[in-house]
Scaffold this active site. Sequence first.
Site, PDB file in Angstrom:
ATOM      1  N   LYS A 262     -11.705  -6.111 -17.404  1.00 49.20           N
ATOM      2  CA  LYS A 262     -12.403  -5.122 -16.839  1.00 49.20           C
ATOM      3  C   LYS A 262     -13.023  -4.344 -18.165  1.00 49.20           C
ATOM      4  O   LYS A 262     -14.423  -3.872 -17.826  1.00 49.20           O
ATOM      5  CB  LYS A 262     -11.781  -4.225 -15.940  1.00 49.20           C
ATOM      6  CG  LYS A 262     -10.970  -5.309 -14.649  1.00 49.20           C
ATOM      7  CD  LYS A 262     -12.464  -5.560 -13.882  1.00 49.20           C
ATOM      8  CE  LYS A 262     -11.874  -6.410 -12.591  1.00 49.20           C
ATOM      9  NZ  LYS A 262     -13.038  -7.200 -12.043  1.00 49.20           N
TER      10      LYS A 262
ATOM     11  N   THR B 159      -7.213   0.327 -13.486  1.00 52.65           N
ATOM     12  CA  THR B 159      -6.400  -0.202 -14.755  1.00 52.65           C
ATOM     13  C   THR B 159      -6.972  -0.137 -16.268  1.00 52.65           C
ATOM     14  O   THR B 159      -6.363   0.294 -16.885  1.00 52.65           O
ATOM     15  CB  THR B 159      -6.122  -1.917 -14.645  1.00 52.65           C
ATOM     16  OG1 THR B 159      -5.193  -2.404 -15.382  1.00 52.65           O
ATOM     17  CG2 THR B 159      -7.261  -2.510 -14.864  1.00 52.65           C
TER      18      THR B 159
ATOM     19  N   ASN C  78     -17.354 -19.456  -5.750  1.00 55.55           N
ATOM     20  CA  ASN C  78     -16.908 -20.847  -5.934  1.00 55.55           C
ATOM     21  C   ASN C  78     -15.769 -21.033  -4.989  1.00 55.55           C
ATOM     22  O   ASN C  78     -15.295 -22.210  -5.188  1.00 55.55           O
ATOM     23  CB  ASN C  78     -16.519 -21.079  -7.300  1.00 55.55           C
ATOM     24  CG  ASN C  78     -15.403 -20.363  -7.767  1.00 55.55           C
ATOM     25  OD1 ASN C  78     -14.859 -19.650  -7.194  1.00 55.55           O
ATOM     26  ND2 ASN C  78     -15.235 -20.481  -9.123  1.00 55.55           N
TER      27      ASN C  78
ATOM     28  N   TYR D 200      -6.083  -9.278 -17.748  1.00 56.82           N
ATOM     29  CA  TYR D 200      -6.856  -9.018 -16.586  1.00 56.82           C
ATOM     30  C   TYR D 200      -7.605  -7.692 -16.794  1.00 56.82           C
ATOM     31  O   TYR D 200      -8.743  -7.691 -16.710  1.00 56.82           O
ATOM     32  CB  TYR D 200      -6.141  -9.023 -15.188  1.00 56.82           C
ATOM     33  CG  TYR D 200      -6.784  -8.354 -14.070  1.00 56.82           C
ATOM     34  CD1 TYR D 200      -8.010  -8.917 -13.566  1.00 56.82           C
ATOM     35  CD2 TYR D 200      -6.608  -7.010 -13.663  1.00 56.82           C
ATOM     36  CE1 TYR D 200      -8.844  -8.407 -12.441  1.00 56.82           C
ATOM     37  CE2 TYR D 200      -7.549  -6.299 -12.818  1.00 56.82           C
ATOM     38  CZ  TYR D 200      -8.488  -7.020 -11.886  1.00 56.82           C
ATOM     39  OH  TYR D 200      -9.036  -6.386 -11.181  1.00 56.82           O
TER      40      TYR D 200
ATOM     41  N   SER E 299     -11.977  -1.276 -12.491  1.00 56.63           N
ATOM     42  CA  SER E 299     -10.629  -1.145 -11.825  1.00 56.63           C
ATOM     43  C   SER E 299      -9.982   0.190 -12.777  1.00 56.63           C
ATOM     44  O   SER E 299     -10.098   0.461 -13.641  1.00 56.63           O
ATOM     45  CB  SER E 299      -9.566  -2.226 -12.142  1.00 56.63           C
ATOM     46  OG  SER E 299      -8.233  -1.998 -11.783  1.00 56.63           O
TER      47      SER E 299
HETATM   48  P1  NAD Z   1     -10.907 -11.796  -4.122  1.00 58.33           P
HETATM   49  O1  NAD Z   1     -10.203 -12.850  -5.124  1.00 58.33           O
HETATM   50  O2  NAD Z   1     -10.819 -11.534  -2.672  1.00 58.33           O
HETATM   51  O3  NAD Z   1     -12.557 -11.988  -4.305  1.00 58.33           O
HETATM   52  C1  NAD Z   1     -13.024 -12.368  -5.729  1.00 58.33           C
HETATM   53  C2  NAD Z   1     -14.170 -13.722  -5.212  1.00 58.33           C
HETATM   54  O4  NAD Z   1     -14.523 -14.290  -6.243  1.00 58.33           O
HETATM   55  C3  NAD Z   1     -13.201 -14.758  -4.392  1.00 58.33           C
HETATM   56  O5  NAD Z   1     -13.765 -14.831  -3.314  1.00 58.33           O
HETATM   57  C4  NAD Z   1     -13.535 -15.961  -5.653  1.00 58.33           C
HETATM   58  O6  NAD Z   1     -13.638 -17.055  -5.029  1.00 58.33           O
HETATM   59  C5  NAD Z   1     -14.728 -15.511  -6.212  1.00 58.33           C
HETATM   60  N1  NAD Z   1     -14.737 -16.025  -7.798  1.00 58.33           N
HETATM   61  C6  NAD Z   1     -13.828 -16.185  -8.642  1.00 58.33           C
HETATM   62  N2  NAD Z   1     -14.233 -16.575  -9.732  1.00 58.33           N
HETATM   63  C7  NAD Z   1     -15.701 -16.994  -9.554  1.00 58.33           C
HETATM   64  C8  NAD Z   1     -16.695 -17.598 -10.286  1.00 58.33           C
HETATM   65  N3  NAD Z   1     -16.390 -18.117 -11.547  1.00 58.33           N
HETATM   66  N4  NAD Z   1     -17.707 -18.011  -9.795  1.00 58.33           N
HETATM   67  C9  NAD Z   1     -18.158 -17.725  -8.327  1.00 58.33           C
HETATM   68  N5  NAD Z   1     -17.085 -17.140  -7.605  1.00 58.33           N
HETATM   69  C10 NAD Z   1     -15.751 -16.859  -8.238  1.00 58.33           C
HETATM   70  O7  NAD Z   1     -10.624 -10.429  -4.753  1.00 58.33           O
HETATM   71  P2  NAD Z   1     -10.968  -8.849  -4.359  1.00 58.33           P
HETATM   72  O8  NAD Z   1      -9.663  -8.175  -3.778  1.00 58.33           O
HETATM   73  O9  NAD Z   1     -11.895  -8.966  -3.387  1.00 58.33           O
HETATM   74  O10 NAD Z   1     -11.746  -8.444  -5.564  1.00 58.33           O
HETATM   75  C11 NAD Z   1     -12.955  -8.441  -5.909  1.00 58.33           C
HETATM   76  C12 NAD Z   1     -13.401  -7.714  -7.284  1.00 58.33           C
HETATM   77  O11 NAD Z   1     -12.759  -6.344  -7.294  1.00 58.33           O
HETATM   78  C13 NAD Z   1     -12.833  -8.585  -8.477  1.00 58.33           C
HETATM   79  O12 NAD Z   1     -13.643  -8.337  -9.493  1.00 58.33           O
HETATM   80  C14 NAD Z   1     -11.446  -7.741  -8.545  1.00 58.33           C
HETATM   81  O13 NAD Z   1     -10.952  -7.943 -10.156  1.00 58.33           O
HETATM   82  C15 NAD Z   1     -11.855  -6.256  -8.315  1.00 58.33           C
HETATM   83  N6  NAD Z   1     -10.977  -5.558  -8.041  1.00 58.33           N
HETATM   84  C16 NAD Z   1      -9.757  -5.587  -7.155  1.00 58.33           C
HETATM   85  C17 NAD Z   1      -8.853  -4.974  -6.652  1.00 58.33           C
HETATM   86  C18 NAD Z   1      -7.899  -4.978  -5.550  1.00 58.33           C
HETATM   87  O14 NAD Z   1      -6.814  -4.667  -5.741  1.00 58.33           O
HETATM   88  N7  NAD Z   1      -8.220  -5.930  -4.775  1.00 58.33           N
HETATM   89  C19 NAD Z   1      -8.637  -3.535  -7.643  1.00 58.33           C
HETATM   90  C20 NAD Z   1      -9.759  -3.602  -8.718  1.00 58.33           C
HETATM   91  C21 NAD Z   1     -10.721  -4.449  -8.817  1.00 58.33           C
HETATM   92  N1  UFG Z   2       5.210  -2.662  -5.356  1.00 56.12           N
HETATM   93  C1  UFG Z   2       6.618  -2.843  -4.808  1.00 56.12           C
HETATM   94  N2  UFG Z   2       6.959  -4.206  -4.481  1.00 56.12           N
HETATM   95  C2  UFG Z   2       6.181  -5.095  -4.302  1.00 56.12           C
HETATM   96  C3  UFG Z   2       4.799  -4.906  -4.924  1.00 56.12           C
HETATM   97  C4  UFG Z   2       4.203  -3.659  -5.483  1.00 56.12           C
HETATM   98  O1  UFG Z   2       7.411  -2.169  -4.965  1.00 56.12           O
HETATM   99  O2  UFG Z   2       6.375  -6.316  -3.819  1.00 56.12           O
HETATM  100  C5  UFG Z   2       5.009  -1.406  -5.766  1.00 56.12           C
HETATM  101  C6  UFG Z   2       4.402  -1.326  -7.410  1.00 56.12           C
HETATM  102  O3  UFG Z   2       5.669  -1.128  -8.023  1.00 56.12           O
HETATM  103  C7  UFG Z   2       3.628  -0.319  -7.354  1.00 56.12           C
HETATM  104  C8  UFG Z   2       2.905  -0.113  -6.073  1.00 56.12           C
HETATM  105  O4  UFG Z   2       3.955  -0.967  -5.376  1.00 56.12           O
HETATM  106  O5  UFG Z   2       4.309   1.191  -7.566  1.00 56.12           O
HETATM  107  C9  UFG Z   2       1.723  -0.584  -5.915  1.00 56.12           C
HETATM  108  O6  UFG Z   2       1.795  -1.981  -6.622  1.00 56.12           O
HETATM  109  P1  UFG Z   2       0.478  -3.112  -6.433  1.00 56.12           P
HETATM  110  O7  UFG Z   2       0.837  -4.393  -6.981  1.00 56.12           O
HETATM  111  O8  UFG Z   2       0.040  -3.147  -5.003  1.00 56.12           O
HETATM  112  O9  UFG Z   2      -0.736  -2.169  -7.125  1.00 56.12           O
HETATM  113  P2  UFG Z   2      -0.818  -1.789  -8.685  1.00 56.12           P
HETATM  114  O10 UFG Z   2      -1.168  -0.394  -8.657  1.00 56.12           O
HETATM  115  O11 UFG Z   2       0.241  -2.265  -9.675  1.00 56.12           O
HETATM  116  O12 UFG Z   2      -2.113  -2.719  -9.373  1.00 56.12           O
HETATM  117  C10 UFG Z   2      -3.334  -2.644  -8.482  1.00 56.12           C
HETATM  118  C11 UFG Z   2      -3.888  -3.891  -8.670  1.00 56.12           C
HETATM  119  C12 UFG Z   2      -4.557  -4.307 -10.107  1.00 56.12           C
HETATM  120  C13 UFG Z   2      -5.312  -3.035 -10.683  1.00 56.12           C
HETATM  121  C14 UFG Z   2      -4.536  -1.796 -10.494  1.00 56.12           C
HETATM  122  C15 UFG Z   2      -5.299  -0.540 -10.748  1.00 56.12           C
HETATM  123  O13 UFG Z   2      -3.116  -5.093  -8.469  1.00 56.12           O
HETATM  124  O14 UFG Z   2      -5.215  -5.256 -10.367  1.00 56.12           O
HETATM  125  O15 UFG Z   2      -4.283  -1.677  -9.203  1.00 56.12           O
HETATM  126  O16 UFG Z   2      -6.538  -0.472  -9.893  1.00 56.12           O
HETATM  127  F1  UFG Z   2      -5.570  -3.051 -11.795  1.00 56.12           F
END
Ligand code: NAD
Ligand code: UFG
Length: 338
Positions: free
Chosen positions: A153, A126, A32, A149, A124
């Site tokens: 998951k 998490t 979307n 969030y 994740s």
């Molecule tokens: P992202 O935001 O770049 O990608 C998610 C995409 O989903 C976006 O393009 C957004 O426009 C689309 N979207 C959201 N809601 C929607 C809906 N209702 N219908 C259609 N499209 C929709 O994020 P990402 O980093 O690529 O993450 C992808 C997936 O991986 C997510 O589910 C996220 O929670 C999961 N994930 C990401 C991380 C991370 O650190 N990036 C870690 C663990 C899990």
């Molecule tokens: N950190 C800083 N400064 C910043 C941002 C982060 O010092 O400006 C530190 C955080 O304290 C942590 C590390 O960098 O120690 C990584 O932080 P992130 O926010 O990049 O990642 P997290 O591990 O906190 O969380 C990420 C995703 C969550 C996911 C989680 C586990 O953001 O969505 O990994 O998968 F749930």
Amino acid sequence: MSILVTGGAGYIGSHTVLELLNAGYDAVVIDNLCNSKTESLKRVEEITGKSVKFIKADIRDRAALDDVFANNKIDAVIHFAGLKSVPESAEKPLEYYENNIGGTVNLCLAMRDAGCKKIVFSSSATVYGGDNVSPLREDMPTGKTTNPYGTTKLYIEKILQDTAAADKDWSVCLLRYFNPIGAHESGRIGEDPRGIPNNLMPYIMRVVVGKLPELVVYGNDFDTPDGTGVRDYIHVVDLALGHIKAVEKVLGETGSSIYNLGTGIGYSVLDIIAAVEKAIGRPLPYKFGPRRAGDIDTCFSDPSKAKRELGWEAKRNLEKMCEDTVRWQLNNPDGYGD
Ligand code: NAD
Ligand code: UFG
């Protein structure tokens, strides 16, 4: 074989679509565009020389999903679509539950009615919460999530497992990502967050291109070797390749499975700063600040199950992760632009 990729225009989705095309799959993307732009997919087409079918649609829109399945032969789904900001989820829990959980249930209903019962889901690390001791294994207890969030998951994992348990035709693969960073080595696609980033690497990249003055390191009194938080950073291309293995698995068998996608190595915030400094060839401005609420000392994976059962392991080291992120950011200081 044709794979439907929800959220495929986003950061991890676009890198995965690229690897699907490279592996010979056809990709249909629905997104979307609430957190992405179609430019990412145009560049994937440019890099691969192959085309991607893009449909702007919301996973909460049942009629739109029914159309997608009616008009395309879909063999399996990789489900990335979702909202992913931890702080935003604490402010807007209902929006997160509706989008992520409601959207997933809607998607699964449409899949079931279309007879496509194979799904790979973006979970994740998490879901492990803060009580388990790293390295984290898939059989450790989950459930103590600290924000809405993370809870989405956890619940989605359960919904998909229940679905597979009730109907033996389903094939579900839950992938628990650790901390994805990096970009495709072409420097053409990468992470393009909106506003001020929450996550470490995107924040550092804003400092690298001079859009933010300095990084604030959240705490230096954690129980880690240098006092800063330790995480399992994984190159997004390795992560994308893990999805190709997971797709092969869901196409080949039924039932449900869970895999960590990480490197198994923990790096501190100071390790990341040093690696970025090496990649840019100059010091990175930073200062120490207070801890961020909810942050844990250490989180890294035991990735051996994915190696054993999927034949996948991360190959790209921290130096490569930083080089590729920096290349993407310097080539695209405004991300994909307006
Ligand atoms: P992202 O935001 O770049 O990608 C998610 C995409 O989903 C976006 O393009 C957004 O426009 C689309 N979207 C959201 N809601 C929607 C809906 N209702 N219908 C259609 N499209 C929709 O994020 P990402 O980093 O690529 O993450 C992808 C997936 O991986 C997510 O589910 C996220 O929670 C999961 N994930 C990401 C991380 C991370 O650190 N990036 C870690 C663990 C899990
Ligand atoms: N950190 C800083 N400064 C910043 C941002 C982060 O010092 O400006 C530190 C955080 O304290 C942590 C590390 O960098 O120690 C990584 O932080 P992130 O926010 O990049 O990642 P997290 O591990 O906190 O969380 C990420 C995703 C969550 C996911 C989680 C586990 O953001 O969505 O990994 O998968 F749930």
